[in-house]
Design an enzyme around this catalytic site. Sequence first.
Site, PDB file in Angstrom:
ATOM      1  CB  ILE A  12      15.975 -11.594   1.089  1.00 45.60           C
ATOM      2  CG1 ILE A  12      15.741 -10.066   1.084  1.00 45.60           C
ATOM      3  CG2 ILE A  12      14.633 -12.311   1.250  1.00 45.60           C
ATOM      4  CD1 ILE A  12      14.968  -9.562  -0.113  1.00 45.60           C
ATOM      5  CG  ASP A  58      30.269 -15.088 -10.869  1.00 50.72           C
ATOM      6  OD1 ASP A  58      29.196 -15.069 -11.525  1.00 50.72           O
ATOM      7  OD2 ASP A  58      30.914 -14.069 -10.583  1.00 50.72           O
ATOM      8  CG  PHE A  81      17.358 -15.027  -2.467  1.00 51.93           C
ATOM      9  CD1 PHE A  81      16.262 -14.214  -2.235  1.00 51.93           C
ATOM     10  CD2 PHE A  81      17.394 -16.277  -1.860  1.00 51.93           C
ATOM     11  CE1 PHE A  81      15.230 -14.632  -1.424  1.00 51.93           C
ATOM     12  CE2 PHE A  81      16.361 -16.706  -1.042  1.00 51.93           C
ATOM     13  CZ  PHE A  81      15.279 -15.879  -0.821  1.00 51.93           C
ATOM     14  CE  LYS A  85      20.454  -5.227  -1.888  1.00 56.47           C
ATOM     15  NZ  LYS A  85      19.834  -5.257  -0.608  1.00 56.47           N
ATOM     16  CB  SER A 125      11.232  -5.938  -7.306  1.00 53.98           C
ATOM     17  OG  SER A 125      11.060  -4.624  -6.848  1.00 53.98           O
ATOM     18  CB  THR A 127      10.745  -2.157  -9.010  1.00 53.77           C
ATOM     19  OG1 THR A 127      11.150  -0.969  -9.669  1.00 53.77           O
ATOM     20  CG2 THR A 127      11.354  -3.333  -9.713  1.00 53.77           C
ATOM     21  CE1 TYR A 150      16.939  -5.224  -8.536  1.00 50.63           C
ATOM     22  CE2 TYR A 150      15.310  -3.452  -8.481  1.00 50.63           C
ATOM     23  CZ  TYR A 150      15.759  -4.671  -8.020  1.00 50.63           C
ATOM     24  OH  TYR A 150      15.047  -5.336  -7.069  1.00 50.63           O
ATOM     25  CE  LYS A 154      15.305  -8.667  -9.030  1.00 58.00           C
ATOM     26  NZ  LYS A 154      15.837  -9.978  -8.636  1.00 58.00           N
ATOM     27  CG  PHE A 178       5.220  -4.303  -1.801  1.00 55.78           C
ATOM     28  CD1 PHE A 178       4.840  -5.514  -2.398  1.00 55.78           C
ATOM     29  CD2 PHE A 178       4.665  -3.139  -2.307  1.00 55.78           C
ATOM     30  CE1 PHE A 178       3.919  -5.544  -3.452  1.00 55.78           C
ATOM     31  CE2 PHE A 178       3.735  -3.164  -3.354  1.00 55.78           C
ATOM     32  CZ  PHE A 178       3.365  -4.361  -3.912  1.00 55.78           C
ATOM     33  CG  LEU A 200      13.896   5.248   4.884  1.00 51.68           C
ATOM     34  CD1 LEU A 200      14.446   6.665   4.808  1.00 51.68           C
ATOM     35  CD2 LEU A 200      12.362   5.265   4.843  1.00 51.68           C
ATOM     36  NE  ARG A 231       8.984   3.474  -2.440  1.00 50.75           N
ATOM     37  CZ  ARG A 231       8.568   4.640  -2.946  1.00 50.75           C
ATOM     38  NH1 ARG A 231       7.361   5.112  -2.655  1.00 50.75           N
ATOM     39  NH2 ARG A 231       9.358   5.318  -3.763  1.00 50.75           N
TER      40      ARG A 231
HETATM   41  C1  UD1 Z   1      14.217   0.491  -4.111  1.00 55.21           C
HETATM   42  C2  UD1 Z   1      13.947   0.079  -5.514  1.00 55.21           C
HETATM   43  C3  UD1 Z   1      13.407  -1.320  -5.541  1.00 55.21           C
HETATM   44  C4  UD1 Z   1      14.351  -2.264  -4.851  1.00 55.21           C
HETATM   45  C5  UD1 Z   1      14.548  -1.770  -3.429  1.00 55.21           C
HETATM   46  C6  UD1 Z   1      15.537  -2.650  -2.683  1.00 55.21           C
HETATM   47  C7  UD1 Z   1      13.349   2.066  -6.832  1.00 55.21           C
HETATM   48  C8  UD1 Z   1      12.268   2.789  -7.538  1.00 55.21           C
HETATM   49  N1  UD1 Z   1      12.994   0.960  -6.171  1.00 55.21           N
HETATM   50  O1  UD1 Z   1      12.954   0.663  -3.479  1.00 55.21           O
HETATM   51  O2  UD1 Z   1      13.225  -1.736  -6.851  1.00 55.21           O
HETATM   52  O3  UD1 Z   1      13.826  -3.550  -4.881  1.00 55.21           O
HETATM   53  O4  UD1 Z   1      15.035  -0.432  -3.441  1.00 55.21           O
HETATM   54  O5  UD1 Z   1      16.837  -2.478  -3.102  1.00 55.21           O
HETATM   55  O6  UD1 Z   1      14.466   2.469  -6.830  1.00 55.21           O
HETATM   56  N2  UD1 Z   1      14.427   7.580   1.051  1.00 55.21           N
HETATM   57  C9  UD1 Z   1      14.799   8.787   1.625  1.00 55.21           C
HETATM   58  N3  UD1 Z   1      16.116   8.951   1.976  1.00 55.21           N
HETATM   59  C10 UD1 Z   1      17.062   7.984   1.768  1.00 55.21           C
HETATM   60  C11 UD1 Z   1      16.665   6.759   1.185  1.00 55.21           C
HETATM   61  C12 UD1 Z   1      15.345   6.590   0.834  1.00 55.21           C
HETATM   62  O7  UD1 Z   1      13.982   9.680   1.824  1.00 55.21           O
HETATM   63  O8  UD1 Z   1      18.228   8.215   2.080  1.00 55.21           O
HETATM   64  C13 UD1 Z   1      13.017   7.373   0.695  1.00 55.21           C
HETATM   65  C14 UD1 Z   1      12.795   7.106  -0.788  1.00 55.21           C
HETATM   66  O9  UD1 Z   1      12.604   8.287  -1.484  1.00 55.21           O
HETATM   67  C15 UD1 Z   1      11.544   6.230  -0.734  1.00 55.21           C
HETATM   68  C16 UD1 Z   1      11.663   5.464   0.586  1.00 55.21           C
HETATM   69  O10 UD1 Z   1      12.572   6.225   1.369  1.00 55.21           O
HETATM   70  O11 UD1 Z   1      10.400   7.024  -0.689  1.00 55.21           O
HETATM   71  C17 UD1 Z   1      12.194   4.060   0.427  1.00 55.21           C
HETATM   72  O12 UD1 Z   1      13.387   4.102  -0.345  1.00 55.21           O
HETATM   73  P1  UD1 Z   1      14.305   2.812  -0.557  1.00 55.21           P
HETATM   74  O13 UD1 Z   1      14.565   2.169   0.752  1.00 55.21           O
HETATM   75  O14 UD1 Z   1      15.478   3.229  -1.381  1.00 55.21           O
HETATM   76  O15 UD1 Z   1      13.390   1.801  -1.368  1.00 55.21           O
HETATM   77  P2  UD1 Z   1      12.597   2.004  -2.747  1.00 55.21           P
HETATM   78  O16 UD1 Z   1      13.115   3.144  -3.515  1.00 55.21           O
HETATM   79  O17 UD1 Z   1      11.153   1.964  -2.448  1.00 55.21           O
END
Ligand code: UD1
Length: 337
Positions: A12, A58, A81, A85, A125, A127, A150, A154, A178, A200, A231
Amino acid sequence: MKILVTGGLGFIGSHTVVELQNKGFEVIVVDNLSNSSLNVLDGIERITGKKPIFENIDLREKSAVQNFFKKYFDIAGVIHFAASKAVGESVENPLLYYENNINSLVYLLQEIKELKNANFIFSSSCTVYGQAEKMPITENAPVQQAMSPYGNTKQIGEEIITDVAKVTNLNSILLRYFNPIGAHPSAEIGELPLGVPQNLVPFITQTAIGLRDKLSVFGNDYPTADGTAIRDYIHVVDLAKAHVIALQRLLNHKNLEKVETFNLGTGTGSSVLEVITAFEKVSEQQLKYQIVERREGDVIEAFANTDKANTVLGWKAQSSLEEALASAWKWELKIRS
Ligand code: UD1
């Protein structure tokens, strides 16, 4: 006007440096390269025609932070930033997270509160809301017990800033992101996850390019329309632009309170399966995936009420989910070519 961006070579941070330079700010990047690379400076230069000033520092080293502000005493604002994370890693190694995310914040604030222009933008976040009771989530939703060290850093970070602002010159905006995704449309900068991606979208793009066998979808028995978790995925360029607007708000003394909080999201929730479908459309290929157990610590749904960001901050996300995914895919194709 000189602006310090800590973690300015990260995902970011680097996109925000681009938007700041596009608006004519003189940017000084501080980064310790723990999760970034010097090549990012070249990407920024190719987009904007200018390389920001770079200091490899650092922020856990208090004397290094003090020396930095002796050298750059005329900084007009700071966007912070630099932080660790990874949620899972924070559970394994909490002290690393408290040391990195909290000590560096404290050392920075000790110097910033002495500046003539003590303007501070903090990366927070969604979160902090945990599983909010009501969707979409407003800034007034209660902050809940953090699910990980983590997340706790925040929350504690927000509290430290609020306490300091009460008794000093400090003005601050807390930006609760988000789910940031995507890359610069030029594909000159983007996300560079170390090792196996936990998030994801990088996991999807790495699967599509053949680096991963298949995506695991964490749970399809959630109480949502298709059973997968929801999300609010926001294009990183939209997010970056919000930082510039927030900074200008502080520089122009438009803030209504010493510490203001804004949600940064699109306002639309998308399920994991919807993200997969949208990705398949923009990449014109089928994605290999399997349904597995829920991931511990995941909330069912989280998407933003963006009214305050839209009306008070004067910012609105512009890009669609498809555009954000297309930029992430273009970036993945570029870095593997
Ligand atoms: C996470 C963190 C958040 C952080 C953000 C960025 C938590 C609860 N939240 O968000 O604080 O700021 O990452 O680093 O941990 N998913 C899958 N398969 C995967 C990966 C993810 O199904 O391999 C799903 C997860 O279950 C979720 C969605 O995709 O429903 C998004 O996941 P992700 O990208 O990891 O973000 P968050 O968990 O929302």
